[in-house]
Design a protein around this motif. Structure first.
Motif, PDB file in Angstrom:
ATOM      1  N   TRP A   1     175.448 -19.295 -26.421  1.00 52.35           N
ATOM      2  CA  TRP A   1     175.487 -17.903 -26.817  1.00 52.35           C
ATOM      3  C   TRP A   1     176.439 -17.148 -25.891  1.00 52.35           C
ATOM      4  CZ3 TRP A   1     172.844 -16.807 -31.166  1.00 52.35           C
ATOM      5  CH2 TRP A   1     171.729 -17.585 -31.499  1.00 52.35           C
ATOM      6  N   ILE A   2     177.186 -16.200 -26.450  1.00 54.27           N
ATOM      7  CA  ILE A   2     178.002 -15.301 -25.641  1.00 54.27           C
ATOM      8  C   ILE A   2     177.513 -13.880 -25.931  1.00 54.27           C
ATOM      9  CG2 ILE A   2     180.295 -14.446 -25.111  1.00 54.27           C
ATOM     10  CD1 ILE A   2     181.476 -17.053 -25.854  1.00 54.27           C
ATOM     11  N   ILE A   3     177.070 -13.193 -24.885  1.00 54.39           N
ATOM     12  CA  ILE A   3     176.343 -11.936 -25.062  1.00 54.39           C
ATOM     13  C   ILE A   3     177.012 -10.778 -24.337  1.00 54.39           C
ATOM     14  CG2 ILE A   3     174.165 -10.741 -24.608  1.00 54.39           C
ATOM     15  CD1 ILE A   3     172.781 -13.441 -24.661  1.00 54.39           C
ATOM     16  N   ASP A   4     177.186  -9.677 -25.044  1.00 54.83           N
ATOM     17  CA  ASP A   4     177.476  -8.386 -24.434  1.00 54.83           C
ATOM     18  C   ASP A   4     176.311  -7.479 -24.815  1.00 54.83           C
ATOM     19  OD1 ASP A   4     178.397  -5.989 -23.454  1.00 54.83           O
ATOM     20  OD2 ASP A   4     180.467  -6.353 -24.045  1.00 54.83           O
ATOM     21  N   PRO A   5     175.405  -7.210 -23.881  1.00 58.48           N
ATOM     22  CA  PRO A   5     174.199  -6.458 -24.234  1.00 58.48           C
ATOM     23  C   PRO A   5     174.457  -5.012 -24.604  1.00 58.48           C
ATOM     24  CG  PRO A   5     174.366  -6.705 -21.859  1.00 58.48           C
ATOM     25  CD  PRO A   5     175.450  -7.568 -22.458  1.00 58.48           C
ATOM     26  N   LEU A   6     175.527  -4.441 -24.045  1.00 58.77           N
ATOM     27  CA  LEU A   6     175.858  -3.049 -24.337  1.00 58.77           C
ATOM     28  C   LEU A   6     177.365  -2.881 -24.196  1.00 58.77           C
ATOM     29  CD1 LEU A   6     175.090  -0.158 -24.962  1.00 58.77           C
ATOM     30  CD2 LEU A   6     174.417   0.151 -22.570  1.00 58.77           C
ATOM     31  N   ASP A   7     178.070  -3.162 -25.284  1.00 56.23           N
ATOM     32  CA  ASP A   7     179.515  -2.999 -25.279  1.00 56.23           C
ATOM     33  C   ASP A   7     179.829  -1.525 -25.521  1.00 56.23           C
ATOM     34  OD1 ASP A   7     182.186  -3.700 -25.162  1.00 56.23           O
ATOM     35  OD2 ASP A   7     182.325  -4.062 -27.306  1.00 56.23           O
TER      36      ASP A   7
ATOM     37  N   LEU B   1     167.192 -21.204 -30.118  1.00 54.70           N
ATOM     38  CA  LEU B   1     167.922 -22.444 -29.852  1.00 54.70           C
ATOM     39  C   LEU B   1     167.730 -22.831 -28.384  1.00 54.70           C
ATOM     40  CD1 LEU B   1     171.357 -21.946 -31.677  1.00 54.70           C
ATOM     41  CD2 LEU B   1     169.595 -23.614 -32.252  1.00 54.70           C
ATOM     42  N   PRO B   2     166.653 -23.534 -28.064  1.00 56.33           N
ATOM     43  CA  PRO B   2     166.401 -23.901 -26.665  1.00 56.33           C
ATOM     44  C   PRO B   2     167.507 -24.747 -26.059  1.00 56.33           C
ATOM     45  CG  PRO B   2     164.445 -24.250 -28.017  1.00 56.33           C
ATOM     46  CD  PRO B   2     165.574 -23.965 -28.962  1.00 56.33           C
ATOM     47  N   GLU B   3     168.250 -25.459 -26.889  1.00 56.19           N
ATOM     48  CA  GLU B   3     169.292 -26.359 -26.388  1.00 56.19           C
ATOM     49  C   GLU B   3     170.597 -25.641 -26.057  1.00 56.19           C
ATOM     50  OE1 GLU B   3     169.655 -26.650 -30.959  1.00 56.19           O
ATOM     51  OE2 GLU B   3     168.169 -26.126 -29.434  1.00 56.19           O
ATOM     52  N   ALA B   4     170.720 -24.383 -26.453  1.00 61.19           N
ATOM     53  CA  ALA B   4     171.982 -23.654 -26.262  1.00 61.19           C
ATOM     54  C   ALA B   4     172.064 -23.043 -24.870  1.00 61.19           C
ATOM     55  CB  ALA B   4     172.128 -22.566 -27.322  1.00 61.19           C
ATOM     56  N   GLY B   5     173.261 -23.026 -24.328  1.00 60.35           N
ATOM     57  CA  GLY B   5     173.514 -22.368 -23.058  1.00 60.35           C
ATOM     58  C   GLY B   5     173.892 -20.910 -23.263  1.00 60.35           C
ATOM     59  N   PHE B   6     174.333 -20.263 -22.187  1.00 55.15           N
ATOM     60  CA  PHE B   6     174.653 -18.843 -22.246  1.00 55.15           C
ATOM     61  C   PHE B   6     175.890 -18.511 -21.429  1.00 55.15           C
ATOM     62  CE2 PHE B   6     170.182 -18.843 -23.282  1.00 55.15           C
ATOM     63  CZ  PHE B   6     170.043 -17.816 -24.208  1.00 55.15           C
ATOM     64  N   ILE B   7     176.672 -17.573 -21.943  1.00 55.22           N
ATOM     65  CA  ILE B   7     177.677 -16.858 -21.162  1.00 55.22           C
ATOM     66  C   ILE B   7     177.353 -15.386 -21.372  1.00 55.22           C
ATOM     67  CG2 ILE B   7     180.118 -16.288 -20.895  1.00 55.22           C
ATOM     68  CD1 ILE B   7     180.800 -19.077 -21.859  1.00 55.22           C
TER      69      ILE B   7
ATOM     70  N   SER C   1     176.307  -6.995 -28.953  1.00 50.22           N
ATOM     71  CA  SER C   1     177.152  -8.030 -29.547  1.00 50.22           C
ATOM     72  C   SER C   1     176.686  -9.410 -29.089  1.00 50.22           C
ATOM     73  CB  SER C   1     178.612  -7.817 -29.133  1.00 50.22           C
ATOM     74  OG  SER C   1     179.439  -8.823 -29.675  1.00 50.22           O
ATOM     75  N   VAL C   2     176.373 -10.271 -30.059  1.00 51.82           N
ATOM     76  CA  VAL C   2     175.900 -11.623 -29.759  1.00 51.82           C
ATOM     77  C   VAL C   2     176.663 -12.622 -30.623  1.00 51.82           C
ATOM     78  CG1 VAL C   2     173.951 -13.222 -29.844  1.00 51.82           C
ATOM     79  CG2 VAL C   2     173.587 -10.857 -29.100  1.00 51.82           C
ATOM     80  N   GLY C   3     177.324 -13.563 -29.986  1.00 50.09           N
ATOM     81  CA  GLY C   3     178.029 -14.617 -30.709  1.00 50.09           C
ATOM     82  C   GLY C   3     177.474 -15.980 -30.342  1.00 50.09           C
ATOM     83  N   LEU C   4     177.444 -16.876 -31.306  1.00 53.25           N
ATOM     84  CA  LEU C   4     177.074 -18.277 -31.063  1.00 53.25           C
ATOM     85  C   LEU C   4     178.337 -19.110 -31.209  1.00 53.25           C
ATOM     86  CD1 LEU C   4     174.832 -20.382 -30.552  1.00 53.25           C
ATOM     87  CD2 LEU C   4     174.565 -20.547 -33.045  1.00 53.25           C
ATOM     88  N   VAL C   5     178.627 -19.908 -30.193  1.00 52.45           N
ATOM     89  CA  VAL C   5     179.890 -20.646 -30.131  1.00 52.45           C
ATOM     90  C   VAL C   5     179.617 -22.127 -29.906  1.00 52.45           C
ATOM     91  CG1 VAL C   5     182.029 -20.922 -28.810  1.00 52.45           C
ATOM     92  CG2 VAL C   5     181.135 -18.639 -29.259  1.00 52.45           C
TER      93      VAL C   5
END
Length: 282
Positions: free
Chosen positions: A84-90, A61-67, A105-109
């Motif tokens: 996207w909201i990302i925790d690479p290593l929870d 999703l090139p249009e999506a931002g990141f947290i 953990s990866v969530g799309l919001v």
């Protein structure tokens, strides 16, 4: 099909990130641990995993931002848009101490509402995933051959998640997290803990909020509560719980949990849990 396809593509990116973590875990040297703040650990594994995730998810999703927890994506997204909201290593502390309870953990919001989520528990090889309107599911990757893509035949063996049917705290196993900063609220937290210890089947502290939430969605825990959380701790797991028929609020019973720092998530027993927390937290 749009969100389903995005979720399946996300799964592949998360699996690649998970393979990197597993490779590094076999040779990790604890002396490489860094401190973002007191008791707040990070390693090169967190940072490099996040880079892998950001690179892969940008292609979906090139249009999506990141947290992101480690700030790899640069400037944070506007929370009123798609991101996207990302925790690479929870569960970084668990990883550093070789305790196999950690995950990607990866969530799309969109507009502050989770619409897709993927959690990969590396210790058990369980993959939890779901998308808005499509349910929440789990499949064990231990039974896959090598790094083959997840095809439709394999996913047909996935189990649909459903929260517990318990209706009282007396029939509940709860999960929480222990505070490691902002100790000015510790007394209130301990009062809640004392009450719950006497009124439920028990409390567990896994050390990875995303796994706790996935286990609530799976019906293993009746509910989870914690404060001092960040959005990357909750985004993917919250989607799973909502799609599994659960409920989520903040400690006041409102809906500011994603960015508010505290969350109560669970099955119908959550209502009783909310009353206990409100009594001691005000």
């Amino acid at each position: 099909m749009y969100l389903e396809n995005i979720t399946h593509q996300t799964i592949e990116i998360v699996r690649e990130a998970g393979a990197f973590i597993k490779h590094e875990a076999a040779k990790f040297d604890r002396s490489l641990t860094e401190y973002k703040a007191a008791n707040n650990l990070v390693s090169y594994v967190d940072k490099e995993t996040e880079k892998l995730l950001v690179t892969g998810l940008r292609q979906i999703l090139p249009e999506a931002g990141f947290i992101t927890e480690e700030g790899t994506a640069g400037e944070e997204s506007n929370p009123d848009e798609l991101y996207w909201i990302i925790d690479p290593l929870d569960g970084t502390a668990n990883f550093i101490h070789s305790l196999p309870v950690y995950c990607v953990s990866v969530g799309l919001v969109k507009n502050k509402i989770p619409i897709a989520g993927v959690i990969y528990h590396l210790g058990t090889e369980e993959l939890f995933y779901g998308w808005q309107g499509g349910g929440a599911w789990t499949v064990n990757l231990r039974y896959m051959l090598g790094g083959l893509p997840l095809d439709s035949a394999f996913l047909q063996g996935a189990t649909r998640l459903k929260v517990s049917t318990a209706t009282t705290l007396g029939d509940s196993l709860l999960a929480t997290g222990f505070p490691y900063y902002k100790f000015e609220k510790q007394d209130r937290y301990l009062k809640v803990l004392e009450t719950l210890m006497q009124s439920c089947h028990g409390l567990r502290r896994m050390g990875a909020a995303a796994i706790d939430l996935a286990y609530v969605a799976s019906g293993r825990f009746e509910a989870f509560y914690e404060y001092n959380l960040n959005s990357w701790d909750m985004a993917a797991g919250a989607l799973l719980i909502l799609e599994a028929g659960g409920q989520i609020t903040d400690f006041s019973g409102g809906q500011e949990w994603l960015f508010g720092g505290d969350v109560i998530a669970g099955c119908p027993a959550q209502t009783e849990l909310l009353e206990v927390i409100k009594k001691h937290w005000a």
